[in-house]
Design a protein around this motif. Structure first.
Motif, PDB file in Angstrom:
ATOM      1  N   ALA A 451       0.828  -1.204   0.000  1.00 49.53           N
ATOM      2  CA  ALA A 451       0.000   0.000   0.000  1.00 49.53           C
ATOM      3  C   ALA A 451       0.866   1.259   0.000  1.00 49.53           C
ATOM      4  CB  ALA A 451      -0.937  -0.006   1.209  1.00 49.53           C
ATOM      5  N   SER A 452       1.951   1.251   0.793  1.00 47.67           N
ATOM      6  CA  SER A 452       2.835   2.418   0.852  1.00 47.67           C
ATOM      7  C   SER A 452       3.516   2.662  -0.488  1.00 47.67           C
ATOM      8  CB  SER A 452       3.881   2.220   1.946  1.00 47.67           C
ATOM      9  OG  SER A 452       3.279   2.062   3.195  1.00 47.67           O
ATOM     10  N   GLU A 453       4.006   1.592  -1.126  1.00 49.60           N
ATOM     11  CA  GLU A 453       4.674   1.750  -2.425  1.00 49.60           C
ATOM     12  C   GLU A 453       3.685   2.202  -3.500  1.00 49.60           C
ATOM     13  OE1 GLU A 453       6.497  -2.054  -2.981  1.00 49.60           O
ATOM     14  OE2 GLU A 453       8.373  -1.453  -1.984  1.00 49.60           O
ATOM     15  N   LEU A 454       2.435   1.725  -3.401  1.00 48.84           N
ATOM     16  CA  LEU A 454       1.421   2.145  -4.376  1.00 48.84           C
ATOM     17  C   LEU A 454       1.172   3.646  -4.291  1.00 48.84           C
ATOM     18  CD1 LEU A 454      -0.569   1.166  -6.537  1.00 48.84           C
ATOM     19  CD2 LEU A 454      -2.266   0.850  -4.725  1.00 48.84           C
ATOM     20  N   ILE A 455       1.068   4.172  -3.071  1.00 50.20           N
ATOM     21  CA  ILE A 455       0.864   5.618  -2.898  1.00 50.20           C
ATOM     22  C   ILE A 455       2.114   6.384  -3.299  1.00 50.20           C
ATOM     23  CG2 ILE A 455       0.405   7.426  -1.202  1.00 50.20           C
ATOM     24  CD1 ILE A 455      -1.281   5.421   0.352  1.00 50.20           C
ATOM     25  N   ALA A 456       3.295   5.853  -2.918  1.00 48.42           N
ATOM     26  CA  ALA A 456       4.555   6.533  -3.252  1.00 48.42           C
ATOM     27  C   ALA A 456       4.761   6.631  -4.762  1.00 48.42           C
ATOM     28  CB  ALA A 456       5.727   5.790  -2.609  1.00 48.42           C
ATOM     29  N   ASP A 457       4.314   5.598  -5.497  1.00 46.09           N
ATOM     30  CA  ASP A 457       4.489   5.583  -6.959  1.00 46.09           C
ATOM     31  C   ASP A 457       3.416   6.375  -7.702  1.00 46.09           C
ATOM     32  OD1 ASP A 457       6.684   4.014  -6.605  1.00 46.09           O
ATOM     33  OD2 ASP A 457       5.648   2.110  -6.954  1.00 46.09           O
ATOM     34  N   ASP A 458       2.419   6.877  -6.965  1.00 45.68           N
ATOM     35  CA  ASP A 458       1.315   7.601  -7.611  1.00 45.68           C
ATOM     36  C   ASP A 458       1.727   9.058  -7.872  1.00 45.68           C
ATOM     37  OD1 ASP A 458      -1.246   8.151  -8.602  1.00 45.68           O
ATOM     38  OD2 ASP A 458      -1.948   8.796  -6.616  1.00 45.68           O
ATOM     39  N   VAL A 459       2.724   9.233  -8.747  1.00 43.49           N
ATOM     40  CA  VAL A 459       3.251  10.579  -9.006  1.00 43.49           C
ATOM     41  C   VAL A 459       2.254  11.435  -9.789  1.00 43.49           C
ATOM     42  CG1 VAL A 459       5.647   9.846  -8.889  1.00 43.49           C
ATOM     43  CG2 VAL A 459       4.431   9.677 -11.061  1.00 43.49           C
ATOM     44  N   ASN A 460       1.335  10.799 -10.515  1.00 43.57           N
ATOM     45  CA  ASN A 460       0.341  11.566 -11.295  1.00 43.57           C
ATOM     46  C   ASN A 460      -0.947  11.791 -10.511  1.00 43.57           C
ATOM     47  OD1 ASN A 460       2.044  11.664 -13.578  1.00 43.57           O
ATOM     48  ND2 ASN A 460       1.440   9.579 -14.153  1.00 43.57           N
ATOM     49  N   HIS A 461      -0.970  11.362  -9.244  1.00 40.23           N
ATOM     50  CA  HIS A 461      -2.114  11.603  -8.349  1.00 40.23           C
ATOM     51  C   HIS A 461      -3.417  11.047  -8.927  1.00 40.23           C
ATOM     52  CE1 HIS A 461       0.923  14.048  -6.592  1.00 40.23           C
ATOM     53  NE2 HIS A 461       0.830  15.006  -7.485  1.00 40.23           N
ATOM     54  N   GLN A 462      -3.367   9.785  -9.384  1.00 33.71           N
ATOM     55  CA  GLN A 462      -4.556   9.156  -9.948  1.00 33.71           C
ATOM     56  C   GLN A 462      -5.436   8.526  -8.865  1.00 33.71           C
ATOM     57  OE1 GLN A 462      -3.151   6.438 -12.918  1.00 33.71           O
ATOM     58  NE2 GLN A 462      -2.559   8.033 -14.365  1.00 33.71           N
ATOM     59  N   ILE A 463      -4.882   8.330  -7.677  1.00 31.30           N
ATOM     60  CA  ILE A 463      -5.678   7.764  -6.584  1.00 31.30           C
ATOM     61  C   ILE A 463      -6.598   8.859  -6.033  1.00 31.30           C
ATOM     62  CG2 ILE A 463      -5.587   6.727  -4.289  1.00 31.30           C
ATOM     63  CD1 ILE A 463      -2.869   5.590  -4.985  1.00 31.30           C
ATOM     64  N   SER A 464      -7.886   8.555  -5.953  1.00 27.68           N
ATOM     65  CA  SER A 464      -8.841   9.547  -5.451  1.00 27.68           C
ATOM     66  C   SER A 464      -8.596   9.807  -3.971  1.00 27.68           C
ATOM     67  CB  SER A 464     -10.273   9.043  -5.655  1.00 27.68           C
ATOM     68  OG  SER A 464     -10.509   7.901  -4.844  1.00 27.68           O
ATOM     69  N   GLN A 465      -9.094  10.957  -3.515  1.00 26.10           N
ATOM     70  CA  GLN A 465      -8.904  11.306  -2.108  1.00 26.10           C
ATOM     71  C   GLN A 465      -9.600  10.305  -1.193  1.00 26.10           C
ATOM     72  OE1 GLN A 465      -6.921  13.357  -0.858  1.00 26.10           O
ATOM     73  NE2 GLN A 465      -7.540  13.422   1.290  1.00 26.10           N
ATOM     74  N   GLU A 466     -10.779   9.857  -1.607  1.00 23.37           N
ATOM     75  CA  GLU A 466     -11.505   8.874  -0.800  1.00 23.37           C
ATOM     76  C   GLU A 466     -10.729   7.562  -0.694  1.00 23.37           C
ATOM     77  OE1 GLU A 466     -15.829   6.538  -0.749  1.00 23.37           O
ATOM     78  OE2 GLU A 466     -15.360   8.010  -2.314  1.00 23.37           O
TER      79      GLU A 466
END
Length: 649
Positions: A451-466
């Motif tokens: 989970a941490s690596e998934l957020i760290a790799d989200d450089v384009n901010h595709q993960i929604s805030q929710e």
């Protein structure tokens, strides 16, 4: 922490050849070349042995032990100390037994056990001829001051007052001691004494520069800046230090004094990283040495077992033959001799077991030291992510979640030896329990890392805030679970249930209970905390503060995990026998009396879906009993679940 420099010069005339050999040792020591140092040290010691100059021979041996400790080869140093002690006893040179006591004092002080270091330094002082051996007296009092400076700065300052006056006539030694006095006066917060010592220290520095001892100059100047609130000057002195770890440690002290908590936290992270890098290699070498020694000891134990079996067989045959051939008196004489040999063998086996326990404790201490940094990282992030109001800027997410993943991977790499340390500590856990423990931790670590690596790799901010907030909550829970579980495992490994824990801390009963309650990081936001007491605020108890806080935190954590909602009630009560108790209760379903004892067994969980390895109550009871307290489930409590720590004085 004071850095004590030991003077090894013997109080006798030294030949030119010995001076040359000693200089070769010094040059090799400064070069950091282990092979060159050991070779030069062996040549010097062989020369001193031929000359039968035992004082300088054993002093050179002590220098080798200090070299091992400076390079963090603590297991080798520990082994060398025992060899040194045996050599002194075998040669009948008991007047030099103060030297191994000096070595043991340095060993324990460097291993962050200053109380044990103090004990050995005092033993060393008892064995030194104070009238003739002023160098040894000087070194030992200086080392004792270092050990006392951790927790007893007033006594440390008193030790410096006992230093031989003749040694302080030399500006080199005098300036070194004045530097230590400045550092201790800073720890005491005594501005007048600090200024008095600093004036003398600075006078030697300016007027006798060629005889000035600059060992602790940077630390003294940083203390000077802190004492006079000249924080910029203190930081400037920190910046002039070319040893990164020392500079970071001093800079951390300055930022703490300035209340610059964010900068202090960054310096702490840098310090932990430097210590981790520095200690990892040393840990690998020590573990290799320890594994080799353990294998040798185990082989010796197997041989001893076979010898004992052979002795029993031979003894049985001997008894039959002796009973047939000689009188009862001679038989009894032989039997007494046999029992004496058995007793000696038993003593030898007990000594070997004591050595194994010491080695295991050294391994556990090294593992804990390696785990402290990643566990603190996970605890920190678990705490701040547990706050719904906390908001992390999007552009800072990558770095922080990389830190979390890095800490998780560090812990994952050491899970096997951590669980192994607990299993080999007399816990007697089954293979199935060991697998449950390992799987529970590894599962959370995998979730935490991915989970941490998934957020760290989200450089384009595709993960929604929710989705991000859901993942952050999951990371917080996993980080808390891993950090608390590893902490509980290590505390259990380091707590010897057969040994009574020292209780040297005089604290207020209400104060320690309420302070621990207020500092607890509540995970279940549906809970509230209540505190009540019928004990006066001026009631003090003699306890072990760290262990008492651990017990309360374990009970609060248990309520945090299993209470569905409502209030967690902490209360302090006085008993008719003059003792006190601390109780922690929560609303919800009661626990059947048939589970009242098995709850305290390791790996017991009444709820199968609980995210825990089931060691919190085990640790709490073990700590309580080691201090002479009792920890029980209150079966009479009908409003939910209540645990009570009783017998507190």
């Amino acid at each position: 922490m004071l850095a004590v420099s030991i003077t090894l010069t013997a109080q006798q005339k030294v030949s030119e050849k010995e001076k040359t050999l000693a200089n070769q040792v010094y040059q090799a020591q400064m070069s950091g070349n282990d092979s060159a140092f050991y070779l030069a040290e062996e040549v010097l010691m062989n020369y001193q042995k031929k000359q039968k100059n035992w004082e300088r021979f054993y002093s050179a041996w002590l220098n080798r032990i200090i070299y091992e400790m400076n390079h963090k080869n603590f297991h080798r140093a520990f082994t060398e100390i025992h060899l040194l002690t045996d050599d002194i006893k075998e040669r009948g040179k008991t007047e030099y037994l103060y030297i191994p006591n000096q070595a043991m004092g340095l060993y324990y002080t460097n291993r962050n056990y200053p109380e044990l270091g103090e004990k050995h330094f005092r033993r060393a002082l008892e064995g030194i001829d104070t009238l003739t051996n002023t160098v040894a007296v000087f070194n030992t009092y200086l080392s004792l001051a270092q050990a006392l400076s951790f927790n007893h700065p007033d006594e440390a300052m008193s030790c410096l007052d006992h230093l031989p006056k003749s040694m302080l006539e030399n500006p080199m030694y005098d300036s070194g001691v004045l530097g230590y006095r400045c550092i201790i006066a800073h720890k005491q917060g005594d501005l007048d004494s600090f200024n008095q010592y600093f004036e003398q220290y600075d006078s030697i520095r300016k007027n006798l520069a060629d005889q000035f001892n600059a060992t602790n100059l940077y630390q003294v100047m940083v203390c000077h800046g802190l004492m006079h609130h000249d924080y910029q000057s203190a930081l400037a002195w920190c910046d002039s230090i070319d040893v990164p770890l020392v500079a970071t440690e001093l800079r951390l002290d300055v930022y703490n004094a300035m209340h610059e908590w964010e900068k202090a936290y960054r310096e702490q992270i840098i310090k932990d990283s430097l210590v981790h890098i520095d200690n990892r290699k040393a840990l690998e070498e020590n573990l290799g040495d320890i594994t080799h020694d353990i294998n040798l000891i185990q082989a010796e134990l197997e041989k001893a077992k076979l010898r004992r079996q052979e002795l029993w067989i031979i003894s049985g045959l001997g008894v039959v033959i002796i009973a047939m051939l000689i009188a009862m008196l001679f038989y009894r004489h032989k039997k007494n001799l046999h029992l004496k040999r058995q007793f000696q063998q038993l003593q030898e086996e007990q000594e070997r077991n004591a050595e194994l326990r010491g080695i295991r404790r050294a391994i556990v201490g090294s593992l804990k030291q390696q785990l402290d940094s990643p566990v603190r990282v996970l605890q920190g992030y678990a705490r701040i992510f547990n706050d719904p109001a906390f908001s992390l800027p999007v552009d800072e997410r990558s770095k922080h979640y990389q830190d979390i993943a890095k800490a998780a991977r560090s812990i994952e790499a050491m899970i096997e030896p951590v669980i192994g340390s607990y299993a080999h500590g007399g816990a007697g856990i089954s293979k199935e329990q060991r697998e449950i423990c390992q799987n529970a931790l590894c599962s959370s670590l995998v979730t935490l890392t991915m989970a941490s690596e998934l957020i760290a790799d989200d450089v384009n901010h595709q993960i929604s805030q929710e989705e991000y907030m859901r993942m952050r909550s999951e990371i917080s829970q996993c980080a808390h679970h891993v950090a608390s579980s590893v902490h509980e495992l290590m505390e259990l490994c380091l707590t010897d249930e057969k040994t009574k824990m020292e209780k040297n801390d005089l604290v207020g009963l209400n104060e320690i209970a309420l302070a621990t309650l207020n500092s607890y990081d509540l995970r279940n936001h549906d809970l509230t905390f209540d505190f009540a007491t019928d004990v006066d605020d001026d009631v003090n108890i003699l306890t072990n503060q760290h262990a008492m806080q651990e017990i309360i935190n374990c009970l609060l954590s248990n309520a945090d995990r299993y209470a569905p909602g409502g209030a967690v009630k902490m209360s302090c009560q006085s008993a008719s026998d003059g003792t006190y108790s601390i109780s922690i209760a929560n609303d919800g379903p009661t626990i059947s009396p048939k589970y009242a004892e098995c709850l305290f067994d390791p790996f017991v969980r009444l709820s199968e879906d609980s995210q825990t390895i089931g060691l919190g109550l085990t640790l709490a009871r073990q700590l309580a009993e080691s201090m002479g307290y009792a920890l029980m489930l209150d079966a009479s409590y009908a409003e939910g679940v209540r645990f009570s720590v009783m017998g507190i004085r």
